[in-house]
Design a protein around this motif. Structure first.
Motif, PDB file in Angstrom:
ATOM      1  N   MET A 411       0.831  -1.200   0.000  1.00  0.00           N
ATOM      2  CA  MET A 411       0.000   0.000   0.000  1.00  0.00           C
ATOM      3  C   MET A 411       0.868   1.253   0.000  1.00  0.00           C
ATOM      4  O   MET A 411       0.549   2.251  -0.666  1.00  0.00           O
ATOM      5  CB  MET A 411      -0.937   0.006   1.210  1.00  0.00           C
ATOM      6  CG  MET A 411      -1.824   1.237   1.313  1.00  0.00           C
ATOM      7  SD  MET A 411      -3.000   1.403  -0.051  1.00  0.00           S
ATOM      8  CE  MET A 411      -4.358   0.389   0.552  1.00  0.00           C
ATOM      9  N   ALA A 412       1.981   1.196   0.738  1.00  0.00           N
ATOM     10  CA  ALA A 412       2.878   2.353   0.784  1.00  0.00           C
ATOM     11  C   ALA A 412       3.478   2.635  -0.587  1.00  0.00           C
ATOM     12  O   ALA A 412       3.570   3.792  -1.016  1.00  0.00           O
ATOM     13  CB  ALA A 412       3.989   2.109   1.804  1.00  0.00           C
ATOM     14  N   ILE A 413       3.887   1.573  -1.285  1.00  0.00           N
ATOM     15  CA  ILE A 413       4.479   1.749  -2.619  1.00  0.00           C
ATOM     16  C   ILE A 413       3.452   2.324  -3.591  1.00  0.00           C
ATOM     17  O   ILE A 413       3.708   3.313  -4.281  1.00  0.00           O
ATOM     18  CB  ILE A 413       5.031   0.415  -3.151  1.00  0.00           C
ATOM     19  CG1 ILE A 413       6.216  -0.060  -2.293  1.00  0.00           C
ATOM     20  CG2 ILE A 413       5.464   0.554  -4.611  1.00  0.00           C
ATOM     21  CD1 ILE A 413       6.672  -1.465  -2.628  1.00  0.00           C
ATOM     22  N   THR A 414       2.276   1.686  -3.661  1.00  0.00           N
ATOM     23  CA  THR A 414       1.264   2.124  -4.629  1.00  0.00           C
ATOM     24  C   THR A 414       0.713   3.502  -4.291  1.00  0.00           C
ATOM     25  O   THR A 414       0.618   4.375  -5.160  1.00  0.00           O
ATOM     26  CB  THR A 414       0.111   1.098  -4.703  1.00  0.00           C
ATOM     27  OG1 THR A 414      -0.433   0.894  -3.396  1.00  0.00           O
ATOM     28  CG2 THR A 414       0.599  -0.228  -5.223  1.00  0.00           C
ATOM     29  N   ASN A 415       0.371   3.712  -3.026  1.00  0.00           N
ATOM     30  CA  ASN A 415      -0.177   5.004  -2.630  1.00  0.00           C
ATOM     31  C   ASN A 415       0.882   6.101  -2.752  1.00  0.00           C
ATOM     32  O   ASN A 415       0.574   7.241  -3.107  1.00  0.00           O
ATOM     33  CB  ASN A 415      -0.714   4.942  -1.199  1.00  0.00           C
ATOM     34  CG  ASN A 415      -2.165   5.364  -1.114  1.00  0.00           C
ATOM     35  OD1 ASN A 415      -2.972   4.973  -1.942  1.00  0.00           O
ATOM     36  ND2 ASN A 415      -2.498   6.158  -0.121  1.00  0.00           N
ATOM     37  N   GLY A 416       2.140   5.748  -2.433  1.00  0.00           N
ATOM     38  CA  GLY A 416       3.211   6.732  -2.523  1.00  0.00           C
ATOM     39  C   GLY A 416       3.474   7.166  -3.952  1.00  0.00           C
ATOM     40  O   GLY A 416       3.604   8.354  -4.237  1.00  0.00           O
ATOM     41  N   ILE A 417       3.539   6.181  -4.868  1.00  0.00           N
ATOM     42  CA  ILE A 417       3.738   6.523  -6.285  1.00  0.00           C
ATOM     43  C   ILE A 417       2.525   7.274  -6.817  1.00  0.00           C
ATOM     44  O   ILE A 417       2.653   8.270  -7.548  1.00  0.00           O
ATOM     45  CB  ILE A 417       4.005   5.253  -7.115  1.00  0.00           C
ATOM     46  CG1 ILE A 417       5.362   4.642  -6.711  1.00  0.00           C
ATOM     47  CG2 ILE A 417       3.994   5.567  -8.611  1.00  0.00           C
ATOM     48  CD1 ILE A 417       5.684   3.331  -7.390  1.00  0.00           C
ATOM     49  N   GLY A 418       1.330   6.806  -6.437  1.00  0.00           N
ATOM     50  CA  GLY A 418       0.117   7.496  -6.873  1.00  0.00           C
ATOM     51  C   GLY A 418       0.065   8.925  -6.365  1.00  0.00           C
ATOM     52  O   GLY A 418      -0.422   9.835  -7.055  1.00  0.00           O
ATOM     53  N   ALA A 419       0.589   9.135  -5.151  1.00  0.00           N
ATOM     54  CA  ALA A 419       0.542  10.476  -4.566  1.00  0.00           C
ATOM     55  C   ALA A 419       1.428  11.472  -5.306  1.00  0.00           C
ATOM     56  O   ALA A 419       1.271  12.686  -5.135  1.00  0.00           O
ATOM     57  CB  ALA A 419       0.945  10.417  -3.097  1.00  0.00           C
ATOM     58  N   ILE A 420       2.367  10.961  -6.106  1.00  0.00           N
ATOM     59  CA  ILE A 420       3.165  11.875  -6.936  1.00  0.00           C
ATOM     60  C   ILE A 420       2.248  12.690  -7.841  1.00  0.00           C
ATOM     61  O   ILE A 420       2.504  13.867  -8.123  1.00  0.00           O
ATOM     62  CB  ILE A 420       4.196  11.087  -7.771  1.00  0.00           C
ATOM     63  CG1 ILE A 420       5.230  10.419  -6.853  1.00  0.00           C
ATOM     64  CG2 ILE A 420       4.901  12.002  -8.775  1.00  0.00           C
ATOM     65  CD1 ILE A 420       6.191   9.503  -7.582  1.00  0.00           C
ATOM     66  N   THR A 421       1.149  12.056  -8.273  1.00  0.00           N
ATOM     67  CA  THR A 421       0.181  12.797  -9.090  1.00  0.00           C
ATOM     68  C   THR A 421      -0.488  13.905  -8.286  1.00  0.00           C
ATOM     69  O   THR A 421      -0.973  14.878  -8.859  1.00  0.00           O
ATOM     70  CB  THR A 421      -0.907  11.859  -9.655  1.00  0.00           C
ATOM     71  OG1 THR A 421      -1.692  11.336  -8.575  1.00  0.00           O
ATOM     72  CG2 THR A 421      -0.287  10.697 -10.410  1.00  0.00           C
ATOM     73  N   GLY A 422      -0.514  13.732  -6.943  1.00  0.00           N
ATOM     74  CA  GLY A 422      -1.053  14.791  -6.095  1.00  0.00           C
ATOM     75  C   GLY A 422      -0.192  16.033  -6.109  1.00  0.00           C
ATOM     76  O   GLY A 422      -0.669  17.135  -5.828  1.00  0.00           O
ATOM     77  N   VAL A 423       1.093  15.858  -6.423  1.00  0.00           N
ATOM     78  CA  VAL A 423       1.984  17.001  -6.593  1.00  0.00           C
ATOM     79  C   VAL A 423       1.848  17.564  -8.002  1.00  0.00           C
ATOM     80  O   VAL A 423       1.734  18.778  -8.198  1.00  0.00           O
ATOM     81  CB  VAL A 423       3.454  16.589  -6.341  1.00  0.00           C
ATOM     82  CG1 VAL A 423       4.384  17.786  -6.558  1.00  0.00           C
ATOM     83  CG2 VAL A 423       3.617  16.031  -4.934  1.00  0.00           C
TER      84      VAL A 423
END
Length: 484
Positions: A411-423
């Motif tokens: 979850m950390a890997i997927t959510n973390g990479i996905g959160a790059i789109t939040g930037v």
């Protein structure tokens, strides 16, 4: 493995006072964890509409085809001029994106810590820190301006980055596979209800009180949650002192106690797993569309549709009401599809994820062509976000399916990479909409359309809902049978 100690007698006596099973209590508190995380995250999207000088508003109330006429229900037109801060659209985009810079950083450490030591303190301390930073937001804005606010939002993101990884570990430790869709959707649905409350209550607060109270109220609520959660919830069923003995035995059979001395995280197998990259693809698409809506829907309704402050809070919250309801319904449907062997876990997750990507992409673009028909635009955005709710019975539960032992890390890997789109996405929206016009926004939604479609197609082809070989700690991706 940690010894599963006998339950203390005082704990058995205390358990009689709890009617609701402890796994449900944990799910409810998990729901409110995400609820608080989202109210503190999204309230700035409403507050910023009264902090900055309006781009599209003049004293003459001029109207062009690029924006809509002022909302007739606005009882105080002078308030439409906004605040005193002359922040450009690009600067506002950077402010809204800055949260995700910190959010990315603590995802992986949070997942690793939760996998190793349990999710309770990893989750609660993160929410506590986010609440503390939320409470001092008005001071930063007044005395530090935009730059101080950007730094503070990064710090908020650092605190909140542990939320989803820690909750994934808690769900994997407490929720049997046959209840995962329902309880998982309940917990993850806190994001939608938090978005509802963050938008609706912020609109009401801003309409009747000074803007700093938006941050004070949501920060205090989060601190109350922290106190209750730390008293009631534990990382593992077999460490919970006042769980009912029959529930303790049931969960012991359904979810064997986790080996705390498990092998090191099999990074090579995880990072070379095709289903894992399919999951990451879907996460990127979901987050791209979702973060645009979370960060900018209130601004779109304010700058383009020109809703009043109170109406903005109400209509910005409606899409999340529908999203929450759909997340709960789709969770129950997914559980039944799997339990009754109507469809495999893999295909169930693919259908839910596809519905949550293709539908919102279409209706998001449709809303940009509805012009100034406010009722139609709100209806299309509501359908868009409602369909997005089925993500929570789809790809959001895939980390638990792929590897219960390393669910926090996945979850950390997927959510973390996905959160790059939040930037990227909020900042890019600010760059793409310098004049905040309808035509500029239409391009934004077409880009989101393409991202949602491409990433969902990748997931639907290569994703899996089966436990992967690396779950046992080995760096092997060889599998006897990986049917879809």
């Amino acid at each position: 493995m940690d010894d599963v100690k006998e339950q203390p007698q005082w704990g058995i006596m205390l358990s009689k006072f709890f009617v609701i099973p402890q796994r449900w209590i944990l799910a409810i508190m998990g729901f409110f964890a995400i609820f608080n995380a989202y109210t503190m995250r999204v309230c700035l999207s409403q507050a910023i509409t009264v902090l900055v000088v309006k781009k599209n508003y003049t004293g003459s109330g001029a109207h062009t085809d690029a924006i809509c006429e002022v909302d007739e229900d606005d009882a105080a037109p002078v308030s439409r001029e906004g605040g005193d801060y002359e922040w450009s659209e690009e600067k506002q985009g950077l402010i809204l994106a800055s949260f995700y810079i910190g959010y990315i950083v603590t995802h992986l450490p949070g997942g690793i810590l939760a996998d190793k030591f349990g999710g309770k303190w990893t989750l609660s301390i993160g929410i506590f820190l986010t609440a503390a930073f939320t409470l001092i937001t008005p001071v930063c804005i007044v005395y530090g301006g935009a730059d101080a606010l950007i730094v503070l939002r990064v710090l908020m993101g650092l605190g909140e980055g542990t939320t989803f990884p820690a909750l994934s570990v808690l769900l994997a430790s407490w929720v049997p596979a046959t209840e995962r869709g329902m309880l998982g959707a309940l917990v993850l649905g806190g994001g939608q209800v938090g978005s509802i409350a963050g938008n609706l209550l912020s609109g009401l607060i801003l309409d009747s009180m000074d803007w700093p109270w938006v941050f004070y109220i949501f920060g205090i609520i989060a601190l109350v949650w922290f106190t209750v959660f730390t008293l009631l919830c534990y990382s593992y069923p077999y460490k919970h002192p006042f769980i009912k003995p029959n529930e303790r035995e049931f969960l012991k059979q359904e979810i064997p106690p986790k080996d705390m001395n498990q092998p090191r995280t099999p990074w090579l197998a995880i990072l070379t797993s095709i289903p894992m990259w399919a999951l990451i693809s879907a996460q990127i698409g979901h987050d791209w569309g979702f973060y645009i809506m979370v960060s900018y829907l209130p601004k779109y309704m304010s700058d383009v549709l020109r809703f009043s402050i109170k109406a903005n809070g109400l209509y910005s919250s409606l899409p999340y009401v529908t999203m929450w309801i759909m997340s709960l319904l789709s969770g129950c449907v997914a559980d039944q599809m799997i339990k009754r062997n109507f469809m495999s876990t893999t295909n169930t997750r693919k259908i839910m994820t596809g519905l949550a990507a293709f539908g919102p992409a279409i209706f998001m673009v449709g809303a940009s062509y509805a012009g100034c028909n406010r009722i139609l635009v709100v209806a299309l955005f509501t359908i868009c976000m409602g369909l997005m709710g089925t993500y929570y019975a789809g790809m959001k539960l895939t980390p638990l399916d792929l590897s219960p032992n390393y669910a926090g890390t996945l979850m950390a890997i997927t959510n973390g990479i996905g959160a790059i789109t939040g930037v990227i996405s909020p900042y890019l929206v600010g760059v793409m909409t310098p004049n905040a016009t309808m035509m500029e926004w239409r391009i934004v939604f077409w880009v989101a359309f393409a991202v949602l479609f491409i990433t969902a197609i990748v997931y639907c082809i290569w994703a899996s809902g089966e436990v992967q070989p690396f779950n046992d700690g080995t760096n092997s991706n060889k599998k006897k049978d990986q049917t879809s």
